[in-house]
Scaffold this active site. Structure first.
Site, PDB file in Angstrom:
ATOM      1  N   GLU A  58      -4.963   2.313  -3.950  1.00  0.00           N
ATOM      2  CA  GLU A  58      -3.495   2.418  -3.978  1.00  0.00           C
ATOM      3  C   GLU A  58      -2.879   1.219  -3.271  1.00  0.00           C
ATOM      4  O   GLU A  58      -1.832   1.303  -2.645  1.00  0.00           O
ATOM      5  CB  GLU A  58      -3.022   3.739  -3.360  1.00  0.00           C
ATOM      6  CG  GLU A  58      -3.971   4.377  -2.361  1.00  0.00           C
ATOM      7  CD  GLU A  58      -3.876   3.796  -0.960  1.00  0.00           C
ATOM      8  OE1 GLU A  58      -4.819   3.053  -0.597  1.00  0.00           O
ATOM      9  OE2 GLU A  58      -2.903   4.086  -0.241  1.00  0.00           O
TER      10      GLU A  58
ATOM     11  N   ASN B 195      -2.264  13.281  -3.982  1.00  0.00           N
ATOM     12  CA  ASN B 195      -3.446  13.858  -4.650  1.00  0.00           C
ATOM     13  C   ASN B 195      -3.706  15.280  -4.164  1.00  0.00           C
ATOM     14  O   ASN B 195      -3.934  16.187  -4.964  1.00  0.00           O
ATOM     15  CB  ASN B 195      -4.685  13.015  -4.344  1.00  0.00           C
ATOM     16  CG  ASN B 195      -4.769  11.780  -5.239  1.00  0.00           C
ATOM     17  OD1 ASN B 195      -4.187  11.744  -6.310  1.00  0.00           O
ATOM     18  ND2 ASN B 195      -5.492  10.775  -4.777  1.00  0.00           N
TER      19      ASN B 195
ATOM     20  N   HIS C 206      -4.809  15.021  -8.761  1.00  0.00           N
ATOM     21  CA  HIS C 206      -5.211  13.636  -9.030  1.00  0.00           C
ATOM     22  C   HIS C 206      -4.416  13.023 -10.179  1.00  0.00           C
ATOM     23  O   HIS C 206      -4.073  11.830 -10.173  1.00  0.00           O
ATOM     24  CB  HIS C 206      -6.713  13.643  -9.356  1.00  0.00           C
ATOM     25  CG  HIS C 206      -7.389  12.361  -9.067  1.00  0.00           C
ATOM     26  ND1 HIS C 206      -7.587  11.396 -10.010  1.00  0.00           N
ATOM     27  CD2 HIS C 206      -7.924  11.866  -7.914  1.00  0.00           C
ATOM     28  CE1 HIS C 206      -8.202  10.373  -9.475  1.00  0.00           C
ATOM     29  NE2 HIS C 206      -8.428  10.625  -8.200  1.00  0.00           N
TER      30      HIS C 206
ATOM     31  N   ASP D 252       0.852  -1.201   0.000  1.00  0.00           N
ATOM     32  CA  ASP D 252       0.000   0.000   0.000  1.00  0.00           C
ATOM     33  C   ASP D 252       0.884   1.245   0.000  1.00  0.00           C
ATOM     34  O   ASP D 252       1.836   1.351   0.786  1.00  0.00           O
ATOM     35  CB  ASP D 252      -0.888  -0.040   1.262  1.00  0.00           C
ATOM     36  CG  ASP D 252      -1.881   1.117   1.295  1.00  0.00           C
ATOM     37  OD1 ASP D 252      -3.088   0.859   1.105  1.00  0.00           O
ATOM     38  OD2 ASP D 252      -1.444   2.273   1.522  1.00  0.00           O
TER      39      ASP D 252
END
Ligand code: GH3
Ligand code: MG
Length: 309
Positions: free
Chosen positions: A221, A186, A191, A178
């Site tokens: 993610e 972001n 983004h 992760d």
């Protein structure tokens, strides 16, 4: 374009070969049905076939049936049956056996040429369809942004690998990765920059594993890696390689050099007990990932050995 002539009479075969070569075809000859089957079943064999009805060993009709029953996926063979029979029943028998078209002897070369053009048109349509089907298949199984396996596919890869490991009493290993503080990418860079980071992380994960391992986008993610033939010691080394492949080099996005790290939950599961649900193994990996986050991120934590029910 390659074309097969299956004809036992050497003179007719030679005449046809000359005619077809004049039309620009690359001719491959077979003097009986068995030889024709062998040529047509080669991976780069001709896809256009001119087949005489009357042949020793395997006649044209049997050959048509054989070709249709052993049809290679994605490589249709267009069969033009060559016959001196003109009766309606014969024509029907030929088409029912799997021929696409027929031409009666003696034929005019221009008619043969036109019939072969029709065959090429059909083959080209079929190719377009196959390509479209392959694209659909890819889209259904892969993530649109990273082109990695999508969630459904990587889970199914993992499930199959788990069952295989159980059958062969080999360890089953996965890494759940992760991206750390990804929301900040972001928030701070937009983004689009986030998307670039996801793509690059995906690429680095793929290039850090072997061809027979599988990498999938498990969630936003989060990535799941299924490693085959990997015991706990190797998994430790692999997890460290993967962690460092991300952390050691910044990612360029939105005109900035972004330092990105990942946390990893790792698990190697060995069991003689069949049918342990994949979900319980992944839950352990997830718990380990949670610990890696809690302990400061940019690290791999191994799940405690799974307690068998
Ligand atoms: P942690 O280190 O605890 O994992 O923190 P985090 O910020 O990485 O985790 P969090 O779950 O708070 O945020 C994940 C973010 O990922 C939120 C979501 O908007 C973003 N995200 C998910 N999918 C995509 C995507 O396809 N593109 C982009 N740009 N962002 C995505
Ligand atoms: Mg995250």
């Amino acid at each position: 374009m390659k074309i097969l002539i299956a004809e036992d009479d050497p003179l007719s075969s030679l005449l046809m070969q000359r005619t077809l070569e004049k039309f620009g075809y690359e001719v491959v000859l077979a003097e009986d049905g068995h030889a024709a089957i062998e040529i047509l079943s080669q991976p780069d064999g001709p896809r256009l076939a001119l087949i005489d009805w009357m042949m020793p060993k395997l006649d044209g009709l049997e050959l048509c049936r054989e070709v249709r029953s052993a049809q290679r996926e994605g490589a249709y063979i267009y069969i033009l049956l060559l016959t001196s029979r003109q009766d309606a029943e014969d024509v029907v028998a030929g088409l029912e056996a799997g021929a696409d078209d027929y031409i009666t002897k003696p034929f005019h070369p221009a008619v043969l040429r036109a019939r072969l053009h029709t065959g090429r048109r059909i083959l080209s349509l079929e190719e377009t369809l196959v390509q479209a089907r392959e694209e659909m298949r890819f889209k259904a199984t892969h993530d649109a942004l990273t082109s990695l396996w999508n969630r459904g596919s990587i889970l199914s890869v993992a499930r199959n690998e788990l069952r295989r490991c159980e059958r062969e009493t080999r360890p089953f290993s996965v890494l759940l990765c992760d991206i750390d503080h990804f929301k900040q990418v972001n928030d701070n860079y937009g983004h689009l920059a986030g998307d670039i980071v996801l793509e690059e992380v995906g690429r680095r994960l793929v290039s850090s594993v072997r061809d027979y391992d599988a990498v999938g986008r498990y969630g936003g993610e989060e990535f799941l890696i299924v490693l085959s033939n990997c015991d706990e010691n190797s998994l430790r080394a692999r997890a460290e390689n993967i962690r460092s492949a991300i952390a050691s080099m910044s990612i360029q996005a939105a005109n900035a050099e972004l330092s990105v790290t990942i946390s990893i939950g790792a698990i190697t599961y060995s069991s003689s007990q069949p049918d342990v649900p994949l979900e319980s193994i992944l839950a352990q990996a997830d718990a380990a990932l949670y610990c890696a986050k809690a302990e400061g991120r940019d690290r791999a934590i191994f799940a405690a050995p799974l307690i068998e029910a």
